[in-house]
Design a protein around this motif. Structure first.
Motif, mmCIF file in Angstrom:
data_model
loop_
_atom_site.group_PDB
_atom_site.id
_atom_site.type_symbol
_atom_site.label_atom_id
_atom_site.label_comp_id
_atom_site.label_asym_id
_atom_site.label_seq_id
_atom_site.Cartn_x
_atom_site.Cartn_y
_atom_site.Cartn_z
ATOM 1 N N ASP A 199 0.851 -1.207 0.000
ATOM 2 C CA ASP A 199 0.000 0.000 0.000
ATOM 3 C C ASP A 199 0.881 1.250 0.000
ATOM 4 O OD1 ASP A 199 1.006 -0.440 2.582
ATOM 5 O OD2 ASP A 199 -0.741 0.446 3.569
ATOM 6 N N ASP A 247 8.480 -1.122 6.611
ATOM 7 C CA ASP A 247 8.268 -2.160 5.591
ATOM 8 C C ASP A 247 9.563 -2.738 5.049
ATOM 9 O OD1 ASP A 247 5.584 -1.963 5.886
ATOM 10 O OD2 ASP A 247 5.274 -0.662 4.162
ATOM 11 N N ASN A 274 -0.804 -1.972 10.261
ATOM 12 C CA ASN A 274 -1.161 -2.983 9.264
ATOM 13 C C ASN A 274 -2.132 -4.027 9.816
ATOM 14 O OD1 ASN A 274 0.367 -1.825 7.270
ATOM 15 N ND2 ASN A 274 2.095 -3.246 7.477
ATOM 16 N N ASN A 324 -2.415 2.717 3.634
ATOM 17 C CA ASN A 324 -1.899 4.053 3.950
ATOM 18 C C ASN A 324 -2.808 5.132 3.391
ATOM 19 O OD1 ASN A 324 0.487 3.404 5.394
ATOM 20 N ND2 ASN A 324 1.484 2.844 3.487
ATOM 21 N N ILE A 372 3.115 -6.112 3.031
ATOM 22 C CA ILE A 372 3.605 -4.966 3.791
ATOM 23 C C ILE A 372 2.503 -3.894 3.906
ATOM 24 C CG2 ILE A 372 6.082 -5.356 3.459
ATOM 25 C CD1 ILE A 372 6.049 -3.416 1.104
ATOM 26 N N GLY A 373 1.282 -4.375 3.961
ATOM 27 C CA GLY A 373 0.117 -3.517 4.191
ATOM 28 C C GLY A 373 -0.888 -4.347 4.993
ATOM 29 N N ASP A 412 6.914 1.685 2.111
ATOM 30 C CA ASP A 412 6.708 0.669 1.062
ATOM 31 C C ASP A 412 7.609 0.945 -0.140
ATOM 32 O OD1 ASP A 412 4.003 1.262 2.449
ATOM 33 O OD2 ASP A 412 3.688 -0.734 1.616
#
Ligand code: CA
Length: 306
Positions: free
Chosen positions: A11, A236, A167, A40, A125-126, A16
């Protein structure tokens, strides 16, 4: 060296962007697919950001759009941390949509996994909505997943609530599905992200390093994941660090569950380090990181970018 195949669910988001840069230029990883997830900022914005980054890097990785909102709870807006576009601070060229797949992220992940001769590592990573949908809709993919290395959660305090990390609290129901999946899950939590810091002198090195360094340097001027003076938190990127240099982490096997009902703690990761809950281990949790090794790795990795 054969590259390890991964799928990044993301995201973007400034941290990220850093994670993507390092992964896309790594000689050890092959990014098979990028899937986007509202987090995000909203899905349209994070997808545009992913496309901007890929165009900037000149990397033709297919992008599939994922869930626009969490499974059950209402979305959280984190634009106060990442700016209104999610990646303020650098003037990207308007990206083409050529890399966008027609398939939904969940179907694209299923196809890429099932077509792969070897298992693929998923790197969310979200928020975990796409991954939870994938595992729920297509359980047959499980044997094609090498492991899930996720950035999220905390063994202690939170960054979106007293006990909750962004997250996970963004979609706690999805997180619960992932941790209960019986797949090998590696949780790279807030605890290590708080120590994976980039200071002004490190950031200055990025400025003249290469095009990517310059771009990230400019994004950092707008990033509110910490302050430049006391260190910017590279949350991230720590998931990518685990993939490429796991020896910089201290890792424990433990049981992790997600609190869904707590009046003040809903969305927190309950990391049972002392075994109170008498449950079998379901995750590896990174409980510490060597901050000096991380910083050296971070700068060396970005040196490999264009
Ligand atoms: Ca993220």
């Amino acid at each position: 060296m054969t590259k390890r195949p991964i799928i990044i669910d993301t995201d973007p988001g400034i941290d990220d962007a850093v994670a993507l840069a390092i992964a896309l230029y790594s000689e050890e990883l092959e990014v098979k697919l990028i899937t986007t997830i509202a987090g995000n900022v909203g899905l349209d914005k994070v997808t545009t950001n992913a496309l901007r980054l890929l165009q900037f890097f000149g990397k033709d990785i297919p992008v599939a759009l994922g869930a626009t909102k969490p499974l059950i709870k209402a979305p959280i807006d984190a634009s106060d941390i990442h700016g209104s576009t999610g990646m303020d601070g650098f003037e990207f060229e308007e990206p083409t949509k050529d890399l966008v797949l027609k398939e939904h992220a969940v179907n694209a992940m299923r196809r890429v996994l099932m077509e792969s001769p070897e298992p693929i590592t998923l790197v969310p990573i979200g928020p975990l909505t796409n991954i939870a949908l994938l595992l729920s809709m297509y359980p047959e993919v499980k044997e094609k997943i090498a492991k899930i290395v996720l950035m999220g959660g905390s063994t202690g305090r939170g960054n979106m609530g007293v006990m909750s990390e962004f997250n996970i609290v963004a979609d706690p129901d999805a997180a619960k599905i992932v941790f209960q999946s019986k797949l090998p899950v590696v949780m790279v939590p807030l605890d290590v992200g708080l120590k994976a810091l980039v200071y002004p002198e490190d950031s200055e090195q990025l400025k003249g390093m290469n095009d990517t360094g310059r771009m990230i340097y400019q994004l950092f001027q707008k990033y509110r994941g910490g302050s430049m003076k006391t260190g910017l938190k590279m949350y991230d990127a720590t998931a990518i660090a685990y993939l490429l240099k796991p020896e910089m982490f201290q890792v424990v096997d433990t049981f992790v569950d997600i609190e869904l009902q707590g009046a003040m703690t809903a969305g927190c990761t309950v990391v049972d380090l002392k075994g109170y809950l008498k449950q079998p281990n379901n995750a590896k949790v990174c409980v510490d990181i060597d901050a000096d090794v991380f910083k050296k790795w971070f700068l060396e990795s970005l040196q490999k970018c264009n």
